[in-house]
Design a protein around this motif. Structure first.
Motif, PDB file in Angstrom:
ATOM      1  N   PHE A  25       0.829  -1.199   0.000  1.00  0.00           N
ATOM      2  CA  PHE A  25       0.000   0.000   0.000  1.00  0.00           C
ATOM      3  C   PHE A  25       0.867   1.254   0.000  1.00  0.00           C
ATOM      4  CE2 PHE A  25      -2.866  -3.275   1.057  1.00  0.00           C
ATOM      5  CZ  PHE A  25      -4.122  -2.847   0.695  1.00  0.00           C
ATOM      6  N   TYR A  37      -3.472   2.949  -0.909  1.00  0.00           N
ATOM      7  CA  TYR A  37      -4.046   1.943  -1.801  1.00  0.00           C
ATOM      8  C   TYR A  37      -2.930   1.054  -2.337  1.00  0.00           C
ATOM      9  CZ  TYR A  37      -2.213   4.508  -5.798  1.00  0.00           C
ATOM     10  OH  TYR A  37      -1.374   5.100  -6.699  1.00  0.00           O
ATOM     11  N   LYS A  72     -12.332   5.704   2.992  1.00  0.00           N
ATOM     12  CA  LYS A  72     -12.691   4.967   1.777  1.00  0.00           C
ATOM     13  C   LYS A  72     -12.744   5.902   0.566  1.00  0.00           C
ATOM     14  CE  LYS A  72     -16.436   2.726   2.302  1.00  0.00           C
ATOM     15  NZ  LYS A  72     -17.850   2.385   2.420  1.00  0.00           N
ATOM     16  N   ARG A  75      -9.257   6.767  -0.424  1.00  0.00           N
ATOM     17  CA  ARG A  75      -8.653   5.640  -1.143  1.00  0.00           C
ATOM     18  C   ARG A  75      -9.177   5.578  -2.578  1.00  0.00           C
ATOM     19  NH1 ARG A  75      -9.685   1.992   2.258  1.00  0.00           N
ATOM     20  NH2 ARG A  75     -11.587   1.177   1.332  1.00  0.00           N
ATOM     21  N   MET A  79      -6.570   5.869  -5.520  1.00  0.00           N
ATOM     22  CA  MET A  79      -6.428   4.657  -6.328  1.00  0.00           C
ATOM     23  C   MET A  79      -6.680   4.948  -7.805  1.00  0.00           C
ATOM     24  SD  MET A  79      -8.696   1.127  -5.978  1.00  0.00           S
ATOM     25  CE  MET A  79      -9.866   2.027  -5.010  1.00  0.00           C
TER      26      MET A  79
END
Length: 174
Positions: A25, A37, A72, A75, A79
């Motif tokens: 990550f 990520y 989240k 991320r 990502m």
């Protein structure tokens, strides 16, 4: 003997997988302090990909902790930017209602520092939007000045989701 060797082999495989996972990550570029990520070079997205995703947030973080739903979103942004989506083609909208409203409040309203404040500031700087449900706002006696900078109060969470869908946003199912 064979059973013992198989057990040993399985144990070594699981130990190796568990050991390697955390190191895979990395920090992202859009929300650098949150939302690490695991890059996947083989999963590059086509040039010109547009991502418009709405996130529904109703659960508050445990006292003193950062809301995992906000992480989240960080991320998601990191990502996809790391997978080749241009920042101008990457939109995240967070619709907040219920108990999660407490995670949007100023330190003055909470009576203590909000552990989500820095993450929320980074999300907004990355272009995310955060709407608090107006019904929740009324039910919990939350005024605009009680919210961290950049957060808006909408008519309702239902309205926010309907309008976002009309604008081409998809709802993240996780």
């Amino acid at each position: 003997m064979i059973k013992s060797l198989a057990t040993l082999a399985l144990t070594l495989c699981l130990a190796t997988a568990a050991h390697a996972g955390e190191d895979d990550f990395v920090a992202g570029t859009l929300v650098p302090d949150y939302g690490k990520y695991a890059p996947r070079e083989s999963a590059r997205l086509p040039e010109g990909t547009v991502m418009k995703v709405a996130f529904d947030m109703s659960k508050a973080a445990p006292d003193g902790e950062i809301n995992s739903d906000l992480v989240k979103v960080a991320r998601f942004l990191n990502m996809h930017a790391g997978s080749g989506v241009a920042p101008e083609n990457l939109s995240a909208a967070i619709v907040v209602h219920g108990a999660a409203s407490a995670d949007l409040l100023t330190a003055e309203k909470l009576g203590h520092p909000n552990p989500n404040a820095e993450l929320i500031a980074e999300l907004l700087a990355a272009g995310a939007t955060i709407d608090l449900c107006g019904t929740t706002s009324a039910a919990r006696d939350i005024a605009q000045e009680d919210l961290l900078p950049g957060i808006t109060i909408s008519l309702s969470a239902m309205t926010s989701h309907a309008l976002l869908q009309q604008q081409g946003y998809t709802l993240n199912p996780f």
